[in-house]
Design a protein around this motif. Structure first.
Motif, PDB file in Angstrom:
ATOM      1  N   UNK A 109      -8.688  41.605 -27.061  1.00  0.00           N
ATOM      2  CA  UNK A 109      -7.571  42.243 -26.035  1.00  0.00           C
ATOM      3  C   UNK A 109      -7.723  43.802 -26.668  1.00  0.00           C
ATOM      4  N   UNK A 110      -6.364  43.134 -28.341  1.00  0.00           N
ATOM      5  CA  UNK A 110      -6.142  44.639 -29.569  1.00  0.00           C
ATOM      6  C   UNK A 110      -7.297  44.905 -29.441  1.00  0.00           C
ATOM      7  N   UNK A 116     -14.652  40.518 -19.336  1.00  0.00           N
ATOM      8  CA  UNK A 116     -14.643  39.896 -19.899  1.00  0.00           C
ATOM      9  C   UNK A 116     -13.002  39.982 -20.539  1.00  0.00           C
ATOM     10  N   UNK A 117     -13.043  42.115 -20.204  1.00  0.00           N
ATOM     11  CA  UNK A 117     -11.159  41.758 -21.008  1.00  0.00           C
ATOM     12  C   UNK A 117     -10.482  42.318 -19.871  1.00  0.00           C
ATOM     13  N   UNK A 118     -10.960  41.985 -18.560  1.00  0.00           N
ATOM     14  CA  UNK A 118     -10.494  41.343 -16.978  1.00  0.00           C
ATOM     15  C   UNK A 118     -10.123  40.015 -16.880  1.00  0.00           C
ATOM     16  N   UNK A 119     -10.847  39.513 -16.999  1.00  0.00           N
ATOM     17  CA  UNK A 119     -10.145  37.390 -17.486  1.00  0.00           C
ATOM     18  C   UNK A 119      -9.724  37.523 -18.136  1.00  0.00           C
ATOM     19  N   UNK A 120      -9.908  38.393 -19.520  1.00  0.00           N
ATOM     20  CA  UNK A 120      -8.810  37.939 -20.855  1.00  0.00           C
ATOM     21  C   UNK A 120      -7.282  37.993 -20.945  1.00  0.00           C
ATOM     22  N   UNK A 140      -6.440  39.619  -8.134  1.00  0.00           N
ATOM     23  CA  UNK A 140      -5.779  40.029  -9.399  1.00  0.00           C
ATOM     24  C   UNK A 140      -6.821  40.976 -10.161  1.00  0.00           C
ATOM     25  N   UNK A 141      -7.120  40.105 -10.765  1.00  0.00           N
ATOM     26  CA  UNK A 141      -7.987  40.405 -11.739  1.00  0.00           C
ATOM     27  C   UNK A 141      -9.972  39.480 -11.741  1.00  0.00           C
ATOM     28  N   UNK A 142     -10.378  40.316  -9.869  1.00  0.00           N
ATOM     29  CA  UNK A 142     -11.506  39.753 -10.074  1.00  0.00           C
ATOM     30  C   UNK A 142     -12.514  38.770 -10.011  1.00  0.00           C
ATOM     31  N   UNK A 143     -11.362  37.608  -9.775  1.00  0.00           N
ATOM     32  CA  UNK A 143     -11.755  36.287 -10.334  1.00  0.00           C
ATOM     33  C   UNK A 143     -11.781  35.559  -9.846  1.00  0.00           C
ATOM     34  N   UNK A 144     -11.988  34.457  -8.981  1.00  0.00           N
ATOM     35  CA  UNK A 144     -11.415  33.046  -8.129  1.00  0.00           C
ATOM     36  C   UNK A 144     -10.839  31.977  -8.769  1.00  0.00           C
ATOM     37  N   UNK A 145     -10.083  31.004  -7.776  1.00  0.00           N
ATOM     38  CA  UNK A 145      -9.470  30.517  -8.429  1.00  0.00           C
ATOM     39  C   UNK A 145      -9.897  28.902  -7.317  1.00  0.00           C
ATOM     40  N   UNK A 146      -9.569  27.755  -7.849  1.00  0.00           N
ATOM     41  CA  UNK A 146      -9.640  26.765  -7.377  1.00  0.00           C
ATOM     42  C   UNK A 146      -8.654  25.388  -8.008  1.00  0.00           C
TER      43      UNK A 146
END
Length: 476
Positions: free
Chosen positions: A289-290, A298-302, A370-376
């Motif tokens: 990220x830095x 990828x940056x969004x998920x990181x 918030x980061x365009x991901x999903x969760x399970x």
């Protein structure tokens, strides 16, 4: 006379125990070494009849049962799921049990020695399983052997339950409870002293990114288990090594033309004890990220990974909680991987009575969104505890304090042990976390796992006297 439930110093007995331990110590160390020499991680790909968790756990189970038989116990293998070894008591319907496991977590690349060749160094035994849980298993067996050699026949059967699936699915205990009655009382030598009467809930799940477009990450499979903070992790990305800046704790090398390998060296540990660790996945995330080395997706998920890993209280992902019994919730990211064009990050949380699976699913799904991901959710086990004022806990704490000269109180932990699977059980040693080991001694689940020989000797003495105390309880 000895007041019921209150151990009193018996100099003749304690001196006899000390001499007995010293006379057998080299044999005990050798038996631990034999078990450490067996790689016993779960291997479902090679599982089969009689070895439901793979050939390694089965081989370790066979070795454990062989030791039990050589110690004069009636020992049986139950379809490779679990072993049982008894010294029969006067009442065969009641059992005072220990349960220890011979499976281990995988070994990361950061070991400075062969993890399956036990070594001795400056009073420590080094190798995978020396602390979790092969060393304590052998010590627990010899605690029972002491009384057998003294010719003592207790009112209740002394039983060792030998587990083979503690580190993953606990199907060994599931099998045991389907085929055998609940123990009258059980303790497991797989936690910390003085005595643990409760364990936080254990919740695990996975964040998953959306489809990655124009990704820069070529290969990523970091971490060895959901419940372990990784010491080592690496990632392969598109790029040229000469264009990348150096960073502390990272090794950057050219993997192939146009491909760069970035490896991190942190300080790992058990998921239940994140304080003082340095997550190698988080180190990679920060570097990527830095230096803006990945694509926007990828940056969004990181960034989601960083939000999770940087704050193990759970505040960053909306799950901070605490109660008076267990204290604060903790949460860690143990594994990260790229699969089918999506990034994944595991979650492992140890939580108090004020939180629940439903709350995790709600809050972590919101964080993911918030980061365009999903969760399970992957799995969930609710908090467990028994009455700390009960006779078993009070007797064990008295034994511990008498042997050590301490004045400690029963406590709860964030780790998950076998105890939570039984109705009347506790975790009883062997760790004493207030004693600092040398920096070269790794923790359970970490690289260079090790345990002090003096700690094991003291634990053996405590277990010998603890068994006697529990056997004096009237379970009519």
């Amino acid at each position: 006379m000895k007041e019921k439930g209150i151990p009193m110093v018996d100099t003749e007995l304690t001196e006899r125990i000390d001499a007995w331990i010293e006379a057998r110590w080299e044999t005990i160390v050798s038996e631990i070494g034999t078990l450490v020499g067996i790689a016993s991680q779960e291997d479902l790909e090679h599982a089969g009849p009689g070895m439901p968790f793979g050939p390694g756990p089965r081989k370790a189970l066979d070795a454990g049962l062989d030791l039990c038989k050589r110690l004069g116990m009636h020992a049986e293998n139950h379809e490779g799921y679990v072993g049982i070894a008894d010294y029969p008591g006067a009442d065969p319907t009641k059992t005072i049990c220990q349960i220890a496991h011979l499976d281990t977590v995988p070994c990361g690349p950061g070991w400075t020695q062969d993890p399956h060749v036990m070594t001795r160094r400056e009073g420590y035994l080094m190798g995978r399983g020396t602390l979790d849980d092969k060393g304590p298993f052998v010590v627990g067996l010899y605690a029972m052997r002491f009384w057998h050699e003294q010719g003592v026949r207790f009112p209740y059967t002394m039983r060792m339950i030998i587990g083979t699936n503690e580190e993953t699915s606990l199907k060994d205990v599931e099998y045991y409870l389907e085929h055998f009655d609940q123990p009258t009382f059980l303790f497991t030598p797989d936690a910390e002293f003085p005595v643990c009467y409760g364990e936080k809930g254990i919740y695990q799940g996975v964040f998953t990114s959306g489809p990655i477009v124009d990704g820069k990450i070529i290969e990523w499979h970091a971490g060895e288990a959901f419940n372990a903070i990784p010491t080592d992790a690496h990632i392969i990305i598109s790029g040229e090594v000469e264009k990348l800046p150096a960073a502390e704790g990272l090794t950057i090398s050219q993997e192939a033309p146009g491909h760069v390998r970035i490896a991190a060296k942190g300080r790992g540990g058990h998921a239940s004890q994140p304080a003082g660790t340095k997550n190698a996945i988080g180190m990679l995330v920060d570097y990527l990220l830095t230096n803006h080395l990945v694509s926007a997706g990828e940056e969004q998920f990181l960034t989601l990974q960083k939000t999770l890993i940087d704050d193990y209280t759970g505040a960053g992902v909306g799950v901070a909680a605490e109660d008076e019994l267990f204290g604060k919730l903790t949460i860690i990211g143990g594994m990260a991987w790229l699969e089918d064009g999506r990034l994944h990050q595991s979650v492992d949380s140890r939580y108090p009575t004020t939180f629940s699976r439903a709350q995790f699913e709600e809050q972590l799904s919101l964080a993911a969104k918030r980061f365009g991901a999903s969760y399970e959710t992957d799995n969930d086990t609710e908090p467990f505890y028994i009455d700390p004022s009960g006779e078993e806990i009070q007797r064990l704490i008295r034994v511990y304090n008498e042997v050590t000269g301490d004045d400690r109180k029963p406590f709860t932990i964030g780790g998950g042990t076998y105890a939570r699977e039984f109705k009347n059980a506790a975790a009883f040693g062997p760790e004493m976390p207030w004693i600092k080991d040398p920096d070269w001694v790794g923790p359970m689940h970490g690289d260079d796992e090790g345990v002090s020989e003096e700690l094991l000797k003291k634990s053996l003495k405590i277990y010998i006297l603890g068994i006697r105390e529990i056997m004096e309880i009237n379970y009519a």
